[in-house]
Design a protein around this motif. Structure first.
Motif, PDB file in Angstrom:
ATOM      1  N   GLN A 104       0.726  -1.002  -0.147  1.00  0.00           N
ATOM      2  CA  GLN A 104       0.015  -0.130   0.166  1.00  0.00           C
ATOM      3  C   GLN A 104       1.005   1.172  -0.065  1.00  0.00           C
ATOM      4  OE1 GLN A 104      -1.940   1.433   3.600  1.00  0.00           O
ATOM      5  NE2 GLN A 104      -3.556   1.977   2.793  1.00  0.00           N
ATOM      6  N   HIS A 105       1.997   1.189   0.933  1.00  0.00           N
ATOM      7  CA  HIS A 105       2.959   2.344   0.809  1.00  0.00           C
ATOM      8  C   HIS A 105       3.423   2.688  -0.535  1.00  0.00           C
ATOM      9  CE1 HIS A 105       2.417   3.982   4.926  1.00  0.00           C
ATOM     10  NE2 HIS A 105       2.333   2.770   5.200  1.00  0.00           N
ATOM     11  N   GLU A 106       3.831   1.575  -1.200  1.00  0.00           N
ATOM     12  CA  GLU A 106       4.544   1.685  -2.241  1.00  0.00           C
ATOM     13  C   GLU A 106       3.397   2.357  -3.354  1.00  0.00           C
ATOM     14  OE1 GLU A 106       5.894  -2.041  -3.268  1.00  0.00           O
ATOM     15  OE2 GLU A 106       7.414  -2.237  -2.074  1.00  0.00           O
ATOM     16  N   ALA A 107       2.228   2.013  -3.466  1.00  0.00           N
ATOM     17  CA  ALA A 107       1.299   2.245  -4.290  1.00  0.00           C
ATOM     18  C   ALA A 107       1.026   3.880  -4.186  1.00  0.00           C
ATOM     19  CB  ALA A 107      -0.107   1.546  -4.067  1.00  0.00           C
ATOM     20  N   ALA A 141      -7.589   4.891 -12.884  1.00  0.00           N
ATOM     21  CA  ALA A 141      -7.070   3.404 -12.612  1.00  0.00           C
ATOM     22  C   ALA A 141      -6.055   3.425 -11.598  1.00  0.00           C
ATOM     23  CB  ALA A 141      -6.615   2.927 -14.013  1.00  0.00           C
ATOM     24  N   VAL A 142      -5.140   4.265 -11.623  1.00  0.00           N
ATOM     25  CA  VAL A 142      -4.045   4.361 -10.536  1.00  0.00           C
ATOM     26  C   VAL A 142      -4.879   4.563  -9.096  1.00  0.00           C
ATOM     27  CG1 VAL A 142      -2.061   5.362  -9.367  1.00  0.00           C
ATOM     28  CG2 VAL A 142      -2.352   4.944 -12.081  1.00  0.00           C
ATOM     29  N   GLY A 143      -5.669   5.505  -8.994  1.00  0.00           N
ATOM     30  CA  GLY A 143      -6.292   5.657  -7.731  1.00  0.00           C
ATOM     31  C   GLY A 143      -7.309   4.104  -7.311  1.00  0.00           C
ATOM     32  N   GLU A 144      -7.788   3.547  -8.251  1.00  0.00           N
ATOM     33  CA  GLU A 144      -8.480   2.367  -8.001  1.00  0.00           C
ATOM     34  C   GLU A 144      -7.668   1.432  -7.498  1.00  0.00           C
ATOM     35  OE1 GLU A 144     -11.652  -0.399  -7.780  1.00  0.00           O
ATOM     36  OE2 GLU A 144     -11.684   1.822  -7.966  1.00  0.00           O
ATOM     37  N   ASP A 145      -6.600   1.185  -7.997  1.00  0.00           N
ATOM     38  CA  ASP A 145      -5.383   0.313  -7.581  1.00  0.00           C
ATOM     39  C   ASP A 145      -5.110   0.535  -6.170  1.00  0.00           C
ATOM     40  OD1 ASP A 145      -3.500  -1.747  -8.081  1.00  0.00           O
ATOM     41  OD2 ASP A 145      -2.254   0.037  -7.407  1.00  0.00           O
ATOM     42  N   TYR A 146      -5.058   1.824  -5.722  1.00  0.00           N
ATOM     43  CA  TYR A 146      -4.773   2.089  -4.574  1.00  0.00           C
ATOM     44  C   TYR A 146      -5.855   1.957  -3.349  1.00  0.00           C
ATOM     45  CZ  TYR A 146      -3.791   5.040  -0.279  1.00  0.00           C
ATOM     46  OH  TYR A 146      -3.238   5.438   0.978  1.00  0.00           O
ATOM     47  N   MET A 149      -8.077  -1.517   0.774  1.00  0.00           N
ATOM     48  CA  MET A 149      -9.104  -2.350   1.400  1.00  0.00           C
ATOM     49  C   MET A 149      -8.787  -3.713   1.675  1.00  0.00           C
ATOM     50  SD  MET A 149     -11.895  -0.643   1.291  1.00  0.00           S
ATOM     51  CE  MET A 149     -12.927  -2.018   1.804  1.00  0.00           C
ATOM     52  N   ALA A 150      -7.452  -4.085   0.996  1.00  0.00           N
ATOM     53  CA  ALA A 150      -6.889  -5.298   1.425  1.00  0.00           C
ATOM     54  C   ALA A 150      -6.334  -5.238   2.702  1.00  0.00           C
ATOM     55  CB  ALA A 150      -5.651  -5.780   0.289  1.00  0.00           C
ATOM     56  N   VAL A 151      -5.608  -4.016   3.001  1.00  0.00           N
ATOM     57  CA  VAL A 151      -5.045  -3.712   4.504  1.00  0.00           C
ATOM     58  C   VAL A 151      -6.124  -3.753   5.250  1.00  0.00           C
ATOM     59  CG1 VAL A 151      -4.048  -2.102   5.787  1.00  0.00           C
ATOM     60  CG2 VAL A 151      -3.052  -2.179   3.511  1.00  0.00           C
ATOM     61  N   LEU A 152      -7.346  -3.248   5.048  1.00  0.00           N
ATOM     62  CA  LEU A 152      -8.475  -3.254   6.077  1.00  0.00           C
ATOM     63  C   LEU A 152      -9.102  -4.691   6.328  1.00  0.00           C
ATOM     64  CD1 LEU A 152     -10.302   0.110   5.007  1.00  0.00           C
ATOM     65  CD2 LEU A 152      -8.749  -0.305   7.070  1.00  0.00           C
ATOM     66  N   ARG A 153      -9.046  -5.364   5.454  1.00  0.00           N
ATOM     67  CA  ARG A 153      -9.417  -6.726   5.504  1.00  0.00           C
ATOM     68  C   ARG A 153      -8.690  -7.437   6.597  1.00  0.00           C
ATOM     69  NH1 ARG A 153     -10.680  -6.530  -0.003  1.00  0.00           N
ATOM     70  NH2 ARG A 153      -8.664  -7.395  -0.728  1.00  0.00           N
ATOM     71  N   VAL A 154      -7.436  -7.418   6.159  1.00  0.00           N
ATOM     72  CA  VAL A 154      -6.372  -7.999   6.988  1.00  0.00           C
ATOM     73  C   VAL A 154      -6.574  -7.518   8.643  1.00  0.00           C
ATOM     74  CG1 VAL A 154      -4.043  -8.595   7.673  1.00  0.00           C
ATOM     75  CG2 VAL A 154      -4.874  -8.619   5.356  1.00  0.00           C
TER      76      VAL A 154
END
Length: 578
Positions: free
Chosen positions: A206-209, A242-247, A252-257
């Motif tokens: 996430q931080h890289e993105a 598209a870049v914003g959607e990727d971020y 959301m992946a971080v929040l799921r974890v």
């Protein structure tokens, strides 16, 4: 076999990087001083305070329901309970204050450190870095370090100290209930560690993105006029979406974890508390007759039952702050390489150069590039004080790099640069750079007033500003604006044309009155009339006694120079080894 070895090497490299990130993060956390210790002490007081609070509450219920005590008999217990609650509230307030102080200190220290590192890299070191990524590092990624030091690290200590005290208390009351708590306790950190492995990876991603998104957005914003001119604005808007959607997906992946780790902890702690509650209820009803169950009373049963949730409370808080650790490690993966990037500038010494025009001597100076071809190769050059020199040559021949070496922005890989006979490595680098005026090929203009760009460090006499603007050929376009010197500029001099910005930067350089002027393509964006004005301004600096070194393709604009030096492939044309 080769692929397996490559995978093993990649895993080992990743493990070493993660270890280095954790060590760097621990060093940044130590900048908070004693504030984290106060957080732990206050948290311990608040955590241990739950034991007398639960005991007083259990005894109060027992006295009223079992012994039939009235308000007069339990008045003392109520007073003690009030004092304990007040004590715990004060301890929690101190804990919150010290945690906020810890985060503030870590943020301030990290930002100052990263900012100083960016200054230490200089123009040459920052040339290939995206401005948006650097801004994201200073703001968003540094902000992720504070919660780690303020909440996660102290909570790691509290997760051991507070449950152990509660477990000892429960053990003295009922060893079977203590055994149930002890059985459930190790399962929670074990599953948290498993979940945390994934949390660290997705947070790093996430931080890289975020760094890529910040750099991408700022670069496109600065080039918006060009994108519209080329008809690419809509396409870039689609790409940005598209870049914003990727971020968004990565966030959301971080929040799921994070939610998964909390769910795991809540599940096991709820099961353990339920087991203790069932045991106490069955024991009080007489359905459990083994162990200490027959000796259970309402006081001991309620005391244990009140302490059971508090036993898991530090673990719950650790789960809440576990995401702070993952976020901090993700930020450290971006910040540590930046913090540990060696500066291309020479280390420098302590000797202060004199204020007179310097005598510059380059002895077999070489500068390596990223490729096989050197940037500079074996440069021998003697520049007398007050001399005017023109550096010419095709693009990529090393003219700008030679100016950067003279300015102390880049250290040489071989050879030596002597200033008045002293190697540059022995001179105070800041003092040396205060003795020169630098005009880059693409000068930077700060957002703010024109007068602020002329004198970034403070005020100046109006006559001096008017003289510098006149010599740089900038008086006309400044006076054409209603607010003149008070005119406000946007980011990177927005509001001025390229040529106007170049002349304003030249006026700023002229104001320094430095004994050495290093000028890179000063007439590249100017019309012939204004270019002639710039040439005359530089000639006036030379006549004043300053050493003037100009890198330019337009050699015919500077007929007054005393010597022309031609470069090709990083070498002096006409040198013995050319």
């Amino acid at each position: 076999m080769t692929e397996s070895r490559a995978v093993d090497e990649a895993q080992a490299a990743g493990s070493d990087q993660a270890r280095a990130d954790r060590a760097w993060l621990a060093q940044r956390a130590r900048a908070a001083g004693l504030a984290p210790t106060l957080t732990v002490v206050a948290g311990t007081a608040a955590g241990w305070g739950v034991i007398p609070q639960a005991g007083l509450l259990a005894w109060l219920v027992h006295a009223v329901t079992v012994e039939g005590s009235g308000l007069a008999e339990v008045g003392g217990l109520l007073g003690l309970l009030f004092l304990v609650v007040l004590f715990r509230s004060g301890a929690v307030a101190v804990q919150e204050w010290s945690a906020a102080e810890t985060a503030y200190r870590v943020h301030r220290h990290a930002r100052e450190r990263i900012y100083d590192r960016l200054l230490g890299l200089g123009p040459a070191g920052l040339g290939g870095r995206a401005t948006g990524a650097l801004a994201t590092a200073l703001l968003e990624q540094v902000a992720a370090l504070g919660p780690f030091a303020a909440r996660y690290r102290p909570q790691m200590v509290l997760t051991v100290i507070v449950p152990v005290a509660i477990l000892i208390t429960v053990l003295m009351l009922d060893w079977l209930a203590a055994l149930l708590l002890l059985f459930a306790a190790p399962l929670i950190p074990a599953f948290m560690a498993i979940v945390g492995m994934g949390a660290e990876a997705v947070s790093r991603s996430q931080h890289e993105a975020l760094a890529r998104l910040g750099g991408y957005f700022l670069d496109r914003l600065q080039g918006l006029d060009l994108l519209r001119h080329l008809g690419r604005a809509e396409n870039e808007a689609t790409t940005l979406a598209a870049v914003g959607e990727d971020y968004r997906r990565r966030t959301m992946a971080v929040l799921r974890v994070a939610f998964l780790s909390s769910a795991v902890l809540e599940f096991f702690s709820s099961v353990a508390i339920a087991m203790v509650a069932v045991y106490i209820g069955m024991g009080l009803l007489g359905f459990v007759t083994f162990g200490p169950a027959p000796e259970l009373t309402l006081f001991t049963g309620l005391f244990v039952l009140l302490l059971a949730p508090e036993f898991f409370q530090p673990l719950r808080q650790l789960a809440q702050h576990y995401h702070d650790r993952a976020a901090a490690l993700g930020a450290a993966a971006e910040l540590r390489p930046l913090d540990q990037t060696p500066s291309p500038m020479p280390a420098g010494g302590t000797k202060v150069p004199p204020p007179q025009p310097p005598h510059l001597v380059l002895e077999r100076v070489s500068l390596r590039g990223d490729g096989e071809q050197p940037i500079l190769a074996g440069i021998d050059l003697d520049i007398a004080p007050g001399e005017a020199i023109l550096l010419t040559g095709p693009s990529g021949s090393g003219k700008t790099s030679l100016l950067e070496v003279l300015a102390g922005f880049r250290d040489v890989d071989a050879g030596v640069l002597r200033i008045n006979g002293d190697p540059l490595s022995e001179l105070d680098l800041d003092a040396w750079q205060q003795r020169l005026a630098w005009l880059a090929q693409t000068p930077y203009l700060f957002p703010g007033r024109i007068i602020d760009n002329l004198a970034p460090n403070g005020s100046m006499p109006p006559d001096a500003a008017a003289s510098a603007l006149d010599r740089a050929g900038a008086t006309a376009f400044v006076q054409q604006r209603p607010e003149q010197l008070e005119t406000r500029l946007g980011e990177r001099g927005q509001g001025l044309s390229g040529g106007e910005g170049q002349r304003l930067a030249l006026a700023r350089a002229l104001l320094r009155g430095a004994p050495l002027m290093l000028v890179d393509e000063p007439t590249a964006s100017l019309d012939p009339e204004t270019a002639e004005q710039v040439s005359q301004a530089l000639q006036a600096e030379h006549q004043r006694g300053a050493t003037v070194i100009i890198a330019s393709h337009a050699g015919d604009l500077f007929p007054w120079v005393q010597r022309t030096i031609r470069l090709r492939h990083g070498r002096l044309v006409g040198a013995p080894d050319d």
